[in-house]
Write a protein that holds these residues in place. Structure first.
Motif, PDB file in Angstrom:
ATOM      1  N   TYR A 137       0.823  -1.217   0.000  1.00  8.79           N
ATOM      2  CA  TYR A 137       0.000   0.000   0.000  1.00  8.79           C
ATOM      3  C   TYR A 137       0.852   1.259   0.000  1.00  8.79           C
ATOM      4  N   ARG A 138       2.027   1.180   0.599  1.00  9.07           N
ATOM      5  CA  ARG A 138       2.963   2.312   0.520  1.00  9.07           C
ATOM      6  C   ARG A 138       3.355   2.541  -0.937  1.00  9.07           C
ATOM      7  N   ALA A 139       3.690   1.459  -1.619  1.00  9.45           N
ATOM      8  CA  ALA A 139       4.073   1.566  -3.033  1.00  9.45           C
ATOM      9  C   ALA A 139       2.924   2.125  -3.862  1.00  9.45           C
ATOM     10  N   LEU A 140       1.710   1.633  -3.620  1.00 10.08           N
ATOM     11  CA  LEU A 140       0.546   2.137  -4.348  1.00 10.08           C
ATOM     12  C   LEU A 140       0.333   3.629  -4.076  1.00 10.08           C
ATOM     13  N   THR A 141       0.438   4.020  -2.819  1.00 15.43           N
ATOM     14  CA  THR A 141       0.212   5.416  -2.423  1.00 15.43           C
ATOM     15  C   THR A 141       1.203   6.354  -3.087  1.00 15.43           C
ATOM     16  N   PHE A 142       2.492   6.055  -2.937  1.00 13.86           N
ATOM     17  CA  PHE A 142       3.514   6.948  -3.490  1.00 13.86           C
ATOM     18  C   PHE A 142       3.504   6.945  -5.015  1.00 13.86           C
ATOM     19  N   LYS A 195      -9.465   5.230  -9.129  1.00 10.11           N
ATOM     20  CA  LYS A 195     -10.153   5.942  -8.056  1.00 10.11           C
ATOM     21  C   LYS A 195      -9.259   5.932  -6.820  1.00 10.11           C
ATOM     22  N   GLU A 196      -9.049   7.100  -6.256  1.00 10.59           N
ATOM     23  CA  GLU A 196      -8.175   7.216  -5.081  1.00 10.59           C
ATOM     24  C   GLU A 196      -8.648   6.316  -3.940  1.00 10.59           C
ATOM     25  N   TYR A 197      -9.922   6.059  -3.904  1.00  8.76           N
ATOM     26  CA  TYR A 197     -10.513   5.184  -2.889  1.00  8.76           C
ATOM     27  C   TYR A 197      -9.788   3.829  -2.839  1.00  8.76           C
ATOM     28  N   TYR A 198      -9.414   3.300  -4.004  1.00  8.00           N
ATOM     29  CA  TYR A 198      -8.777   1.981  -4.059  1.00  8.00           C
ATOM     30  C   TYR A 198      -7.316   1.999  -3.627  1.00  8.00           C
ATOM     31  N   ILE A 199      -6.748   3.169  -3.498  1.00  7.63           N
ATOM     32  CA  ILE A 199      -5.351   3.296  -3.079  1.00  7.63           C
ATOM     33  C   ILE A 199      -5.260   3.373  -1.555  1.00  7.63           C
ATOM     34  N   LYS A 200      -6.333   3.758  -0.901  1.00  6.68           N
ATOM     35  CA  LYS A 200      -6.355   3.895   0.559  1.00  6.68           C
ATOM     36  C   LYS A 200      -6.378   2.519   1.221  1.00  6.68           C
TER      37      LYS A 200
END
Length: 173
Positions: A70-75, A87-92
């Motif tokens: 999830y860190r990798a997805l977020t950054f 959708k940003e929702y799926y990154i949270k």
């Protein structure tokens, strides 16, 4: 629960110390000490009812792998210029199911790692009382996502297509 005489002696001494250190709870500690000293095995279990069952090393590592993904997805998402189709929702990071026996322990470990150890700040819940309780089972979803992330080489600089693949891996049943 079985306790050796040495275990009982150590616990008895601990309770005796707590009786003196916390006088407002002395009666509670005295009752527990007596149960230990007298060998009332029926009551041993309730002395440890506040202790959770353990997570294995592998389970702890799996939680950390999920947080790292999830860190990798977020950054990676933050670095994207073109975010269309994601959708940003799926990154949270939604957390783990607090009603599931295993996932509730993983949820606790997540809270410990993020809130107490101050790690993975980018995944910190913005709410006033972050609990990382997804209210639905997530482990199967995370495992599918992890498989896809591993195919990308566990990269921390994911392309838009790789982000979509990882998210979609979690969404398929």
């Amino acid at each position: 629960m079985k306790l050796s005489k040495l275990d009982r002696l150590i616990l008895s001494n601990q309770y005796r110390i707590l009786e003196k250190l916390i006088p407002e709870e002395a009666e509670y500690y005295e009752r527990n000490r007596k149960a230990i000293e007298e060998g009332y095995t029926l009551h041993y279990e309730q002395l440890t009812e506040f202790l959770y069952d353990e997570l294995t090393e592998e389970q702890c590592k799996e939680v950390l792998d999920i947080l790292d993904m999830y860190r990798a997805l977020t950054f990676s998402f933050q670095r994207l210029e073109d975010k269309t189709g994601i959708k940003e929702y799926y990154i949270k990071f939604p957390g783990f199911d607090g009603n599931d026996e295993l996932e509730s322990k993983m949820m606790g470990y997540t809270r410990y790692f993020i809130n107490d150890l101050n790690r993975f700040d980018e995944l910190r819940d913005d709410s006033r009382f972050p609990d990382y309780n997804s209210h639905c089972k997530m482990l199967g979803i995370y495992r599918r996502m992890l498989e896809e992330w591993k195919r990308s080489g566990n990269k921390h600089d994911l392309s838009k297509e790789e982000i979509i693949k990882i998210i979609n891996a979690g969404r398929r049943m």
